[in-house]
Every structure is written in structure tokens, then in C-alpha cells.
Design a protein around this motif. Structure first.
Motif, PDB file in Angstrom:
ATOM      1  N   ALA A 236       1.046  -0.976  -0.023  1.00 21.86           N
ATOM      2  CA  ALA A 236      -0.067   0.077   0.003  1.00 21.86           C
ATOM      3  C   ALA A 236       0.809   0.946  -0.071  1.00 21.86           C
ATOM      4  N   VAL A 237       1.781   1.033   1.194  1.00 16.75           N
ATOM      5  CA  VAL A 237       2.539   2.641   1.037  1.00 16.75           C
ATOM      6  C   VAL A 237       3.372   2.582  -0.755  1.00 16.75           C
ATOM      7  N   GLY A 238       4.070   1.694  -1.577  1.00 17.80           N
ATOM      8  CA  GLY A 238       4.491   1.559  -2.551  1.00 17.80           C
ATOM      9  C   GLY A 238       3.514   1.954  -3.858  1.00 17.80           C
TER      10      GLY A 238
ATOM     11  N   PHE B  62       6.173  11.615  -1.492  1.00 19.49           N
ATOM     12  CA  PHE B  62       6.471  12.715   0.486  1.00 19.49           C
ATOM     13  C   PHE B  62       8.126  11.497   0.908  1.00 19.49           C
ATOM     14  N   SER B  63       8.459  12.075   2.270  1.00 22.91           N
ATOM     15  CA  SER B  63       9.301  11.875   2.029  1.00 22.91           C
ATOM     16  C   SER B  63       9.888  10.365   2.887  1.00 22.91           C
TER      17      SER B  63
ATOM     18  N   LEU C 199       3.238   5.943   7.500  1.00 25.15           N
ATOM     19  CA  LEU C 199       2.516   5.322   6.956  1.00 25.15           C
ATOM     20  C   LEU C 199       3.007   3.611   6.615  1.00 25.15           C
ATOM     21  N   PHE C 200       4.076   3.568   6.472  1.00 20.76           N
ATOM     22  CA  PHE C 200       4.347   2.006   6.500  1.00 20.76           C
ATOM     23  C   PHE C 200       3.917   1.678   7.842  1.00 20.76           C
TER      24      PHE C 200
ATOM     25  N   LEU D 268       0.397  -1.655  11.685  1.00 24.58           N
ATOM     26  CA  LEU D 268      -0.716  -1.065  13.025  1.00 24.58           C
ATOM     27  C   LEU D 268      -2.116  -1.654  12.780  1.00 24.58           C
ATOM     28  N   LEU D 269      -3.161  -0.777  11.868  1.00 27.26           N
ATOM     29  CA  LEU D 269      -3.685  -0.432  11.625  1.00 27.26           C
ATOM     30  C   LEU D 269      -5.135  -2.171  11.059  1.00 27.26           C
TER      31      LEU D 269
END
Length: 154
Positions: free
Chosen positions: A41-43, A51-52, A59-60, A65-66
Motif C-alpha cells: 500500500a505504501v508503494g 513524500f519523504s 505510513l508503513f 498497525l491498522l
């Protein structure tokens, strides 16, 4: 190599997600699944929006955790299903109404349930033929109460 990762971080996250999912398939019992999906999902998000690296890491972590929390909640709701007690016969027997086959001596005796015999314990002696209800299971002993006592309390 490092320059390629720095210039295209979405490939790093997609590769990490794929590796985690492959490792999950080798038998980690769900431990790497949520991290792998979070990395994918981050990719995908990073491919769409720049974003940095710090933000990507946060975010990862948040997505991992979510996903784990949502999985935990789903499992908690699913465990209320009576099918989850399939191999816990004692718990299934709580509330079952039975008829004593023999007199209880000092509150102890046996009763047939299906094709097995269970040790029963009551607070007093009961005669054969008495209708009883199972109030709890303690090890291999069914704690019982006469059915009349149970229905009078309601």
C-alpha cells in the motif's frame, strides 16, 4: 543501486511487500501478511504522491498497525460463532438438561451423555430419574443442579 532506490522509493516498498508476502507463504501463520500488505500500500501510494522517507516509514507503521488491529477485531467477532467451540465439548454442555441414571451419593455420581459417561457433582444427594441442568464444567466433572431449582429462580 542505492541511487535507484532513492530515486524510485515506490519500487523499494513494492519489493519489500512482495518479499514479505512470499515469506508469509512459507508459513509464518499471518505474522508477515499485514506488514506485506502495508508495504504494498505504501508503494502504491508513494507511486501516486511524492513524500519523504520519514513519512513513508510512519505510513508503513500506521498501516501495519491498522491492518493488524482490524484483523484482531474480525477474529474477536468471529470467535463468538458457536462453531468455534467445536472441540470444547465441556463448554458446549453448559446449560444442557439431563436425567440422572443413578442415585448420587454424597452429591457425586455419573450420567450418560450420548455415548460417554460423565462424572457429576451436585450440592446434595439426588435420586435417579431427577432432571438436572449442567451449570458449569470443572475439568472432567459436570457441576449440576436440579432443574426445579433452576426454573424457580426465574
Amino acid at each position: 543501486m542505492l541511487a535507484a532506490v532513492i530515486n524510485h522509493p515506490h519500487w523499494f516498498w513494492l519489493t519489500l511487500g512482495g518479499l514479505l508476502l512470499i515469506a508469509e507463504m512459507l508459513g509464518t501463520s499471518g505474522y508477515l501478511l499485514w506488514s506485506g500488505l502495508a508495504a504494498l500500500a505504501v508503494g502504491l501510494i508513494r507511486w501516486l504522491m511524492p513524500f519523504s522517507w520519514g513519512t513513508q516509514g510512519v505510513l508503513f507503521a500506521l498501516l501495519t498497525l491498522l491492518a493488524a488491529f482490524l484483523w484482531y477485531r474480525w477474529l474477536a467477532l468471529r470467535q463468538k460463532d458457536p462453531g468455534m467451540l467445536l472441540n470444547q465439548r465441556g463448554i458446549q454442555m453448559t446449560g444442557m438438561q439431563l436425567t440422572l441414571d443413578e442415585d448420587l451419593v454424597n452429591g457425586l455420581g455419573h450420567v450418560r451423555v450420548g455415548d460417554s459417561s460423565w462424572r457429576v457433582q451436585a450440592e446434595s444427594e439426588l435420586a435417579a430419574g431427577t432432571r438436572v441442568v449442567v451449570i458449569c464444567v470443572e475439568g472432567v466433572t459436570l457441576r449440576i443442579r436440579p432443574l426445579d431449582t433452576e426454573t424457580q429462580g426465574r
